[in-house]
Write an enzyme that holds these catalytic residues in place. Structure first.
Site, PDB file in Angstrom:
ATOM      1  CG  ASP A 129      -1.937  -1.074   1.228  1.00  0.00           C
ATOM      2  OD1 ASP A 129      -2.193  -1.637   0.147  1.00  0.00           O
ATOM      3  OD2 ASP A 129      -2.491  -1.373   2.306  1.00  0.00           O
ATOM      4  CD  GLN A 130       0.110   7.069  -2.043  1.00  0.00           C
ATOM      5  OE1 GLN A 130      -1.080   6.864  -2.259  1.00  0.00           O
ATOM      6  NE2 GLN A 130       0.701   8.194  -2.388  1.00  0.00           N
TER       7      GLN A 130
END
Length: 294
Positions: A129-130
């Site tokens: 995930d970012q």
């Protein structure tokens, strides 16, 4: 670095076998130009060695350190087939609808092309995930890509997560079926409704203070947002994860790190294992204690 002095006429392969290397490992060493015979790179396993010849064998880590750095990215390991980076929080793995260039994929591809030619690229094996930092693997050719993707379900993955509050149980397993809404929010259902994917997360509390706990997370399955959703399910969302119910953002980032990866090298078959220490901000946050009442 290892040195072997030849005492009798032999082939390079026979000498490597006597030194504890397999034939596959020998091929890998030659591919990476990691074997020198009298200061000249060896290219064939059937090369004849004479008494007095000296072999110098470079380790995988030393081979990795021979690659030029990629500005803005921390490369943990690199060889001819794979790259392992420590992805910083906030950086996308691959492009989104709104961001095309500020991604690990774009930056690595640009770096490789600057080193060599316009055809160089990396291949996606898995994603973070970012907001999650930590270990992220890319392949450097299609053979390695297909081999890694085909065996990735066997890779072992662990994470550090800081949760709001301490779970009631010091260790446990969280299971559910994960679904995704039309607005790309992942949510749990307890029974299989035909749309969800089975997800299993194990955790162990390592440390805690009055407000937060550090959990060692083992992923049994690898679903989108799995850790974040599962920890929110038990009432202890990841600190900084407002999307899944966190009320605090103490270190101005999602408090989640991919810290351990173990998998089989796609070409050599060698076991690969990488570990990161918890970020300094994680340690500082856990060290905080409320002042005593006066």
């Amino acid at each position: 670095m290892k040195t072997i002095k030849v005492t009798e006429e032999s082939t390079l392969l026979a000498t490597l076998l006597q030194g504890g290397y397999s034939r596959t490992k020998g091929k890998q060493l030659l591919k990476y130009r990691a074997v020198m015979v009298n200061d000249l790179p060896a290219t064939r396993l059937d090369q004849i060695l004479a008494p007095g010849d000296v072999l110098t064998i470079t380790s995988a880590n030393e081979v990795s350190s021979g690659y030029p750095p990629c500005p803005g990215l921390n490369i943990i390991y690199e060889d001819a087939d794979i790259l392992v980076i420590d992805k910083p929080p906030g950086l996308l793995t691959i492009a989104s609808e709104t961001e095309k260039t500020k991604t690990a994929y774009h930056q690595l591809t640009a770096c490789l092309r600057e080193r060599s030619d316009d055809k160089s690229r990396v291949f996606i094996i898995h994603r973070l995930d970012q907001g999650t930092s930590g270990l992220l693997v890319f392949a450097k050719n299609e053979i390695a890509k297909h081999a890694l993707q085909g065996s990735w379900q066997d890779a072992r993955k662990r994470y550090w997560a800081i949760t709001e509050g301490r779970p009631q149980k010091d260790s446990g397993t969280i299971t559910s079926y994960l679904c995704e809404s039309k607005i790309h929010r992942v949510y749990s259902v307890k029974t299989d409704n035909g749309e969800g994917k089975y997800a299993e997360t194990r955790y162990q509390v390592v440390q805690s203070n009055d407000d937060y706990a550090l959990l060692d997370i083992t992923l049994i399955t690898g679903r989108k947002n799995q850790i974040r959703v599962h920890l929110a399910d038990i009432g202890h969302p990841v600190a900084g994860d407002k999307k899944y119910g966190a009320k605090t953002d103490p270190i101005k980032r999602l408090a989640l790190q991919s810290y351990f990866l173990a998998f089989t090298h796609p070409i050599s078959g060698e076991p690969m294992e990488f570990t990161l220490d918890p970020p300094g901000k994680f340690k500082s946050l856990l060290a905080r204690k409320k002042p005593p009442k006066t």
